[in-house]
Design a protein around this motif. Structure first.
Motif, PDB file in Angstrom:
ATOM      1  N   UNK A  18       6.416   4.172   9.750  1.00  0.00           N
ATOM      2  CA  UNK A  18       5.444   5.265   9.743  1.00  0.00           C
ATOM      3  C   UNK A  18       5.366   6.080   8.467  1.00  0.00           C
ATOM      4  N   UNK A  19       6.178   5.739   7.459  1.00  0.00           N
ATOM      5  CA  UNK A  19       6.355   6.624   6.302  1.00  0.00           C
ATOM      6  C   UNK A  19       5.068   6.970   5.567  1.00  0.00           C
ATOM      7  N   UNK A  20       4.125   6.040   5.487  1.00  0.00           N
ATOM      8  CA  UNK A  20       2.887   6.344   4.735  1.00  0.00           C
ATOM      9  C   UNK A  20       1.716   6.698   5.657  1.00  0.00           C
ATOM     10  N   UNK A  21       1.988   6.872   6.944  1.00  0.00           N
ATOM     11  CA  UNK A  21       0.925   7.175   7.905  1.00  0.00           C
ATOM     12  C   UNK A  21       1.004   8.612   8.428  1.00  0.00           C
ATOM     13  N   UNK A  22      -0.160   9.169   8.742  1.00  0.00           N
ATOM     14  CA  UNK A  22      -0.227  10.541   9.297  1.00  0.00           C
ATOM     15  C   UNK A  22      -0.185  10.499  10.827  1.00  0.00           C
ATOM     16  N   UNK A  92      -3.315  -7.245   9.287  1.00  0.00           N
ATOM     17  CA  UNK A  92      -2.715  -5.899   9.303  1.00  0.00           C
ATOM     18  C   UNK A  92      -1.916  -5.684   8.022  1.00  0.00           C
ATOM     19  N   UNK A  93      -1.721  -4.428   7.596  1.00  0.00           N
ATOM     20  CA  UNK A  93      -0.853  -4.179   6.444  1.00  0.00           C
ATOM     21  C   UNK A  93       0.590  -4.572   6.763  1.00  0.00           C
ATOM     22  N   UNK A  94       1.410  -4.747   5.741  1.00  0.00           N
ATOM     23  CA  UNK A  94       2.769  -5.268   5.929  1.00  0.00           C
ATOM     24  C   UNK A  94       3.692  -4.321   6.710  1.00  0.00           C
ATOM     25  N   UNK A  95       3.292  -3.038   6.840  1.00  0.00           N
ATOM     26  CA  UNK A  95       4.155  -2.106   7.565  1.00  0.00           C
ATOM     27  C   UNK A  95       3.758  -1.929   9.037  1.00  0.00           C
ATOM     28  N   UNK A  96       2.884  -2.820   9.552  1.00  0.00           N
ATOM     29  CA  UNK A  96       2.567  -2.870  10.985  1.00  0.00           C
ATOM     30  C   UNK A  96       2.647  -4.327  11.430  1.00  0.00           C
TER      31      UNK A  96
END
Length: 263
Positions: A18-22, A92-96
């Motif tokens: 979740x680091x780059x998500x709001x 999907x992006x690599x962080x999901x």
């Protein structure tokens, strides 16, 4: 005669950093998990009508090793669920990451059938951590009394008034909540060569949590570990007639949704 449209229901499990998500919930002008899922579904399910509903909302920077959402899809079933899962992950992006997709019955309700959630908060203390550790765990640079924090964590188990542990409480909110377990252990969930030599994990389980509840409990435990609060302060804060107002909210980046169980 009105013909009822065919509709399909899917329970989709996922993981995300979740680091780059709001947070989870879609909101204009912000990068969110829900927003990214909807954007990707538009591409992998062209010309299909659908909506999604998450099992809960996570805050900004909060991660998940086991989260879930329900996909309501109009029309015929997805022909090849495994191929759809691969296509979904590819776009999907690599962080999901999608980890499982199940075709389910209409009577299933992702909110009402949630049985238990386990959140874990990862943290370390003392010397400043390697910058690469920042997305995964909070770093408290002061000294902490971990044994005292362990005692404090146990006090949250049971049914209590958690009004002191939510930001901007609304009078119609359900403040009486039951915590099934609450403990601090050594971190064995995640490891990396840039993590501190010792790190800790606060585990907490319950049917449902209010906004900021887990992070405010963690904030109080950190204050306890710094000797800014006493065990008696926690005891007082959990009473039915509590007027205690805490303001400390632990950083979102240490928190993850660890396990999600359904009835």
């Amino acid at each position: 005669m009105v013909v009822k449209k065919e509709k399909q229901y899917y329970l989709i499990r996922l993981q995300f950093l979740g680091y780059r998500f709001s947070g989870w919930q879609k909101q204009p002008g912000y990068k969110t998990i829900e927003g990214m899922l909807i954007k990707t579904l538009k591409y992998v399910l062209p010309d299909r009508q659908y909506k999604i509903l998450g099992a809960g909302r996570t805050d900004a920077k909060v991660s998940a090793l086991d989260a879930a959402f329900e996909l309501f899809l109009e029309g015929k079933p997805i022909e090849d669920v495994n191929a759809f899962k691969s296509e979904f992950n590819k776009n999907l992006p690599s962080d999901i990451k999608i980890i499982d997709i199940k075709h389910i019955k209409e009577k299933f309700n992702i909110i009402q059938h949630s049985k238990e959630k386990e959140y874990v908060y990862l943290f370390s203390y003392g010397e400043k951590s390697h910058p690469y550790a920042a997305p995964f765990m909070a770093n408290i640079q002061e000294n902490l009394d971990i044994e005292l924090m362990k005692e404090g964590a146990k006090m949250f188990v049971g049914t209590h008034n958690f009004k002191s542990y939510t930001a901007r409480p609304k009078e119609n909110s359900k403040f009486i909540r039951t915590i099934n377990s609450s403990e601090i252990k050594m971190n064995t969930i995640l490891n990396a060569n840039f993590f501190p030599e010792k790190s800790y994990a606060f585990h907490i389980k319950g049917e449902g949590f209010m906004r900021y509840q887990v992070r405010m409990i963690m904030g109080v435990l950190i204050q306890l570990g710094k000797k800014e609060l006493k065990l008696s302060d926690i005891e007082t804060s959990l009473k039915l007639d509590s007027k205690v107002k805490f303001t400390s909210v632990a950083p979102g980046s240490g928190l993850m949704l660890h396990k999600l169980e359904f009835n």
